[in-house]
Structures are given as structure tokens and as C-alpha cells.
Design an enzyme around this catalytic site. Structure first.
Site, PDB file in Angstrom:
ATOM      1  N   GLY A  63       0.635  -4.751   1.096  1.00 31.06           N
ATOM      2  CA  GLY A  63      -0.768  -5.052   0.371  1.00 31.06           C
ATOM      3  C   GLY A  63      -0.318  -5.776  -1.013  1.00 31.06           C
ATOM      4  O   GLY A  63      -1.496  -6.357  -1.552  1.00 31.06           O
ATOM      5  N   GLU A 113       5.065  -5.099   7.209  1.00 29.00           N
ATOM      6  CA  GLU A 113       4.343  -4.138   8.040  1.00 29.00           C
ATOM      7  C   GLU A 113       4.689  -3.799   9.198  1.00 29.00           C
ATOM      8  O   GLU A 113       4.629  -2.539   9.965  1.00 29.00           O
ATOM      9  CB  GLU A 113       2.890  -4.325   7.961  1.00 29.00           C
ATOM     10  CG  GLU A 113       1.818  -4.043   6.789  1.00 29.00           C
ATOM     11  CD  GLU A 113       2.135  -5.498   5.975  1.00 29.00           C
ATOM     12  OE1 GLU A 113       2.806  -6.300   6.033  1.00 29.00           O
ATOM     13  OE2 GLU A 113       1.108  -5.462   4.953  1.00 29.00           O
ATOM     14  N   ALA A 132       0.748  -1.030   0.005  1.00 27.78           N
ATOM     15  CA  ALA A 132      -0.065   0.156  -0.099  1.00 27.78           C
ATOM     16  C   ALA A 132       0.782   1.334  -0.013  1.00 27.78           C
ATOM     17  O   ALA A 132       1.922   1.083   0.458  1.00 27.78           O
ATOM     18  CB  ALA A 132      -0.678   0.055   1.165  1.00 27.78           C
ATOM     19  N   GLU A 150      -0.490  -9.251   0.014  1.00 23.70           N
ATOM     20  CA  GLU A 150      -2.041  -9.479   0.378  1.00 23.70           C
ATOM     21  C   GLU A 150      -2.970  -9.570  -0.975  1.00 23.70           C
ATOM     22  O   GLU A 150      -3.896 -10.530  -1.201  1.00 23.70           O
ATOM     23  CB  GLU A 150      -2.545  -8.468   0.906  1.00 23.70           C
ATOM     24  CG  GLU A 150      -1.942  -8.636   2.605  1.00 23.70           C
ATOM     25  CD  GLU A 150      -2.099  -7.381   3.267  1.00 23.70           C
ATOM     26  OE1 GLU A 150      -1.589  -6.191   3.108  1.00 23.70           O
ATOM     27  OE2 GLU A 150      -2.868  -7.419   4.407  1.00 23.70           O
TER      28      GLU A 150
HETATM   29  N1  CO8 Z   1       4.710   3.111  -0.818  1.00 25.89           N
HETATM   30  C1  CO8 Z   1       4.927   4.191  -1.410  1.00 25.89           C
HETATM   31  N2  CO8 Z   1       6.053   4.551  -2.125  1.00 25.89           N
HETATM   32  C2  CO8 Z   1       6.742   3.319  -2.562  1.00 25.89           C
HETATM   33  C3  CO8 Z   1       6.619   2.053  -2.155  1.00 25.89           C
HETATM   34  C4  CO8 Z   1       5.238   2.124  -1.050  1.00 25.89           C
HETATM   35  N3  CO8 Z   1       4.717   0.845  -0.483  1.00 25.89           N
HETATM   36  N4  CO8 Z   1       7.288   1.155  -2.430  1.00 25.89           N
HETATM   37  C5  CO8 Z   1       8.290   1.690  -3.121  1.00 25.89           C
HETATM   38  N5  CO8 Z   1       7.899   3.037  -3.021  1.00 25.89           N
HETATM   39  C6  CO8 Z   1       8.709   3.977  -3.874  1.00 25.89           C
HETATM   40  C7  CO8 Z   1       9.879   4.717  -3.398  1.00 25.89           C
HETATM   41  O1  CO8 Z   1       9.545   5.612  -2.361  1.00 25.89           O
HETATM   42  C8  CO8 Z   1      10.862   5.047  -4.395  1.00 25.89           C
HETATM   43  O2  CO8 Z   1      10.045   6.369  -4.673  1.00 25.89           O
HETATM   44  P1  CO8 Z   1      11.289   7.785  -4.916  1.00 25.89           P
HETATM   45  O3  CO8 Z   1      11.762   7.385  -6.214  1.00 25.89           O
HETATM   46  O4  CO8 Z   1      10.200   8.785  -5.056  1.00 25.89           O
HETATM   47  O5  CO8 Z   1      12.231   7.628  -3.837  1.00 25.89           O
HETATM   48  C9  CO8 Z   1      10.069   4.182  -5.576  1.00 25.89           C
HETATM   49  O6  CO8 Z   1       9.258   3.616  -5.257  1.00 25.89           O
HETATM   50  C10 CO8 Z   1      11.339   3.152  -5.913  1.00 25.89           C
HETATM   51  O7  CO8 Z   1      11.690   2.422  -4.745  1.00 25.89           O
HETATM   52  P2  CO8 Z   1      13.163   2.416  -4.034  1.00 25.89           P
HETATM   53  O8  CO8 Z   1      13.975   3.457  -4.683  1.00 25.89           O
HETATM   54  O9  CO8 Z   1      13.011   2.114  -2.763  1.00 25.89           O
HETATM   55  O10 CO8 Z   1      13.467   0.654  -4.752  1.00 25.89           O
HETATM   56  P3  CO8 Z   1      14.378  -0.117  -4.468  1.00 25.89           P
HETATM   57  O11 CO8 Z   1      14.602  -1.238  -5.509  1.00 25.89           O
HETATM   58  O12 CO8 Z   1      15.603   0.359  -3.620  1.00 25.89           O
HETATM   59  O13 CO8 Z   1      13.627  -1.025  -3.273  1.00 25.89           O
HETATM   60  C11 CO8 Z   1      11.640  -2.084  -2.183  1.00 25.89           C
HETATM   61  C12 CO8 Z   1      12.380  -1.484  -3.669  1.00 25.89           C
HETATM   62  C13 CO8 Z   1      12.526  -3.023  -1.565  1.00 25.89           C
HETATM   63  C14 CO8 Z   1      10.383  -2.630  -2.841  1.00 25.89           C
HETATM   64  C15 CO8 Z   1      11.444  -0.785  -1.507  1.00 25.89           C
HETATM   65  O14 CO8 Z   1      10.900   0.302  -2.208  1.00 25.89           O
HETATM   66  C16 CO8 Z   1      10.405  -0.856  -0.244  1.00 25.89           C
HETATM   67  O15 CO8 Z   1      10.914  -1.597   0.566  1.00 25.89           O
HETATM   68  N6  CO8 Z   1       9.359  -0.502  -0.520  1.00 25.89           N
HETATM   69  C17 CO8 Z   1       8.319  -0.510   0.545  1.00 25.89           C
HETATM   70  C18 CO8 Z   1       7.912  -2.076   0.894  1.00 25.89           C
HETATM   71  C19 CO8 Z   1       6.718  -2.012   1.826  1.00 25.89           C
HETATM   72  O16 CO8 Z   1       7.170  -1.783   3.143  1.00 25.89           O
HETATM   73  N7  CO8 Z   1       5.457  -2.394   1.364  1.00 25.89           N
HETATM   74  C20 CO8 Z   1       4.347  -2.340   2.665  1.00 25.89           C
HETATM   75  C21 CO8 Z   1       3.705  -1.274   2.722  1.00 25.89           C
HETATM   76  S1  CO8 Z   1       2.805  -1.219   4.017  1.00 25.89           S
HETATM   77  C22 CO8 Z   1       1.577  -2.363   3.458  1.00 25.89           C
HETATM   78  O17 CO8 Z   1       1.380  -2.625   2.340  1.00 25.89           O
HETATM   79  C23 CO8 Z   1       0.161  -2.333   4.181  1.00 25.89           C
HETATM   80  C24 CO8 Z   1      -1.044  -2.914   3.683  1.00 25.89           C
HETATM   81  C25 CO8 Z   1      -1.944  -2.840   4.543  1.00 25.89           C
HETATM   82  C26 CO8 Z   1      -2.633  -1.484   4.373  1.00 25.89           C
HETATM   83  C27 CO8 Z   1      -3.668  -1.265   5.434  1.00 25.89           C
HETATM   84  C28 CO8 Z   1      -4.205   0.130   5.384  1.00 25.89           C
HETATM   85  C29 CO8 Z   1      -4.257   0.795   6.795  1.00 25.89           C
END
Ligand code: CO8
Length: 259
Positions: A110, A133, A65, A113
């Protein structure tokens, strides 16, 4: 065919591919994407027999998400966001046709999920699954605590959710999270081939089979067996049952009419 900002829709005969496309955030799900998915699922063409869900680009299925959208939420807003995503994913799970997740890269939070809400998961060998998360101060909120335990077992779900550890495709295969793993360039062909194979079968029978498997899972054995018997009986009220069995007996190919 509807036009969307974040979804690409490709329909070929009875198989439709829904590609989530928000490349700047690795296809992270914000509320606009969830609303578009909800709209698409509610208005799908009735001729589609199988839906494939994948992510745009080579790197990510769905990276979770959208963290930037969630960061400022209060408890009530957080619950609302989670409940809306969970509603959309439940729509996928209970859709009248099978849904295949073609997981081409990161399936985190998400994104994992979303894959769990699909009926069948196929993955590229570059896919990575995880529920990170708790490292963000939240828990899985799109029904991940429920479905991961159901699909991979409680012990595995607890380990992955408590630790936030991401796993590669081979481990996902070993724990039953995915059905098969392919080279990245072979993933979509494999998903389409499976979808086409399913689409050749009697649509009502496939639908009843999906309903039975979903509904019976949580029922006591006797109720589950009764439920299947009733659904089995209902198949004999369809034209396709006569068409399918007649085709077998006359050694011809069945041409189902979805009636
Ligand atoms: N949300 C927003 N932006 C994101 C997300 C995300 N989940 N994942 C990646 N991005 C963005 C990064 O911020 C980055 O943006 P920018 O270029 O502007 O800095 C761009 O995508 C590229 O990402 P990275 O530079 O980080 O790319 P890497 O190859 O270095 O890393 C990863 C890739 C490992 C996937 C890394 O981006 C990461 O760890 N992302 C987050 C993953 C995460 O924690 N996901 C879980 C989120 S929480 C969730 O999903 C809860 C679901 C239930 C919700 C319930 C509602 C209340």
C-alpha cells in the site's frame, strides 16, 4: 488546521506537507490513518497549491497496509478495506492540486500504491519500492495492479507484482517509477523547491493541466486532443490568463489571483 493522531501537517505559504506517522509499524496504513487522510483531503485549506506526502522517520515512507488489521478479515471485509483505501488514493490522484510523494524509505504494498497515486514521485537513495502482496496471499488492493502497469508498463508491473521483488531507488528511476533520486537529507528540500516552483504558476492552469493529463491518458487520440482544446479554451476565460500574458508583455512578474 485539523489535528490528527497519525498525520502531521505543516503548511508553509502555499505548500503543505502531510507526514504519515505511525513509527511503531513503519507507518503502515491502518483504517484510522486512511480515515484521517480522507478527512484531511476533503477539508484542505483552499490556499494550498501543492501537497507533499512523506513518511515519518528515516526508515520508511509507508511499509504497506497494516497486516495485523488485515489478517482476520473475511472476503467482504477485505473488499471493503481495499475499496476504502482505493477511494482515498483516487482522491489524491484527482485532487485539484498537484501531489508530490517524497519517498524517504520503504514504499511497500500500500505504500508503493500511495506513491503511485501521487502525481510526481521523488525518492531518497534509501527508498525501496515493491508490491510483496502475493507473498501474503493477497494481491495489491489499493489500485496497484492498475497504476503500476500504467506508470512502469505492463511487463515491469507483472514481474514486480508476480515476484514480489523489491527494488532500490536507482532501479525505480530507471523504470520511470520515480522522477529523481536524492541524498536522504536533500529529499525534502528538493520536494519543497519543486512544490514552490509549481505554486508560482497560475493555479487554474496547473489544475487544468492535471485534469487533461489524467483524463486524456485513457481516451482515443481524437477525443484526447478535443478534450485538451476545450480545456485550453477555458483558460482564456480566466483572469490569470490575462495577468500571465500581460506580465510577459510588460516584462513584469505575474501575480496570479486564482480567478
Ligand atoms: N503492517 C503491520 N506492521 C508492520 C508492517 C505492515 N505492513 N510493516 C512493518 N510492520 C511492523 C513490524 O511488524 C514491526 O513491528 P514489531 O516491532 O511490533 O515487531 C515493526 O513494524 C518494525 O518492522 P520490522 O521489525 O519488520 O523492521 P525491519 O527493518 O526488519 O523490516 C520491512 C522492514 C522490510 C519493511 C518489514 O517490516 C516488512 O517486510 N514489512 C511488511 C511489508 C509488506 O509486506 N507490506 C505489504 C503489506 S500488504 C499491503 O500493503 C496490501 C495493500 C492493499 C490492501 C488491500 C486491502 C485488502
Amino acid at each position: 488546521m485539523q489535528n490528527y493522531q497519525f498525520l502531521k501537517i505543516d503548511a508553509l505559504d502555499a505548500v503543505c506537507t502531510l507526514t504519515i506517522s505511525a513509527p511503531k509499524s513503519l507507518n503502515a496504513l491502518n483504517s484510522s490513518i486512511l480515515k484521517e487522510m480522507d478527512d484531511f483531503l476533503s477539508n484542505m485549506d483552499k490556499d494550498i497549491r501543492v501537497l507533499i506526502i512523506t513518511g515519518d522517520g528515516e526508515k520508511s515512507f509507508v511499509a504497506g497496509a497494516d497486516i495485523s488489521e488485515m489478517q482476520p478479515l473475511n472476503a467482504e471485509e477485505g473488499e471493503g478495506f481495499g475499496a476504502f483505501g482505493a477511494k482515498v488514493f483516487r482522491k489524491i490522484e484527482t485532487l485539484s492540486i498537484p501531489v508530490i510523494a517524497a519517498v524517504n524509505g520503504f514504499a511497500l504494498g500500500g505504500g508503493c500504491e500511495l506513491a503511485l497515486a501521487c502525481d510526481i514521485r521523488l525518492a531518497s537513495n534509501r527508498a525501496k519500492f515493491g508490491q510483496p502482496e502475493v507473498g501474503l496471499g493477497i494481491i495489491p488492493g489499493f489500485s496497484g495492479t492498475y497504476r503500476l502497469a500504467k506508470i512502469a508498463g505492463m511487463g515491469i508491473a507483472k514481474e514486480l507484482i508476480f515476484s514480489g521483488r523489491a527494488i532500490k531507488a536507482d532501479e525505480a528511476l530507471r523504470i520511470g517509477l520515480v522522477n529523481a533520486v536524492y541524498e536522504p537529507e536533500e529529499l525534502m528540500d528538493a520536494a519543497i523547491a519543486l512544490a514552490q516552483r509549481i505554486a508560482k504558476n497560475a493555479p487554474i492552469a496547473v489544475n487544468y493541466a492535471k485534469i487533461c493529463i489524467n483524463e486524456e491518458y485513457d481516451l482515443p487520440a481524437d477525443e484526447a486532443i478535443d478534450f485538451e482544446s476545450r480545456m485550453f479554451g477555458r483558460c482564456f476565460a480566466t483572469k490569470d490568463q490575462k495577468i500571465g500574458m500581460n506580465a510577459f508583455l510588460t516584462k513584469t512578474e505575474a501575480k496570479f489571483t486564482n480567478e
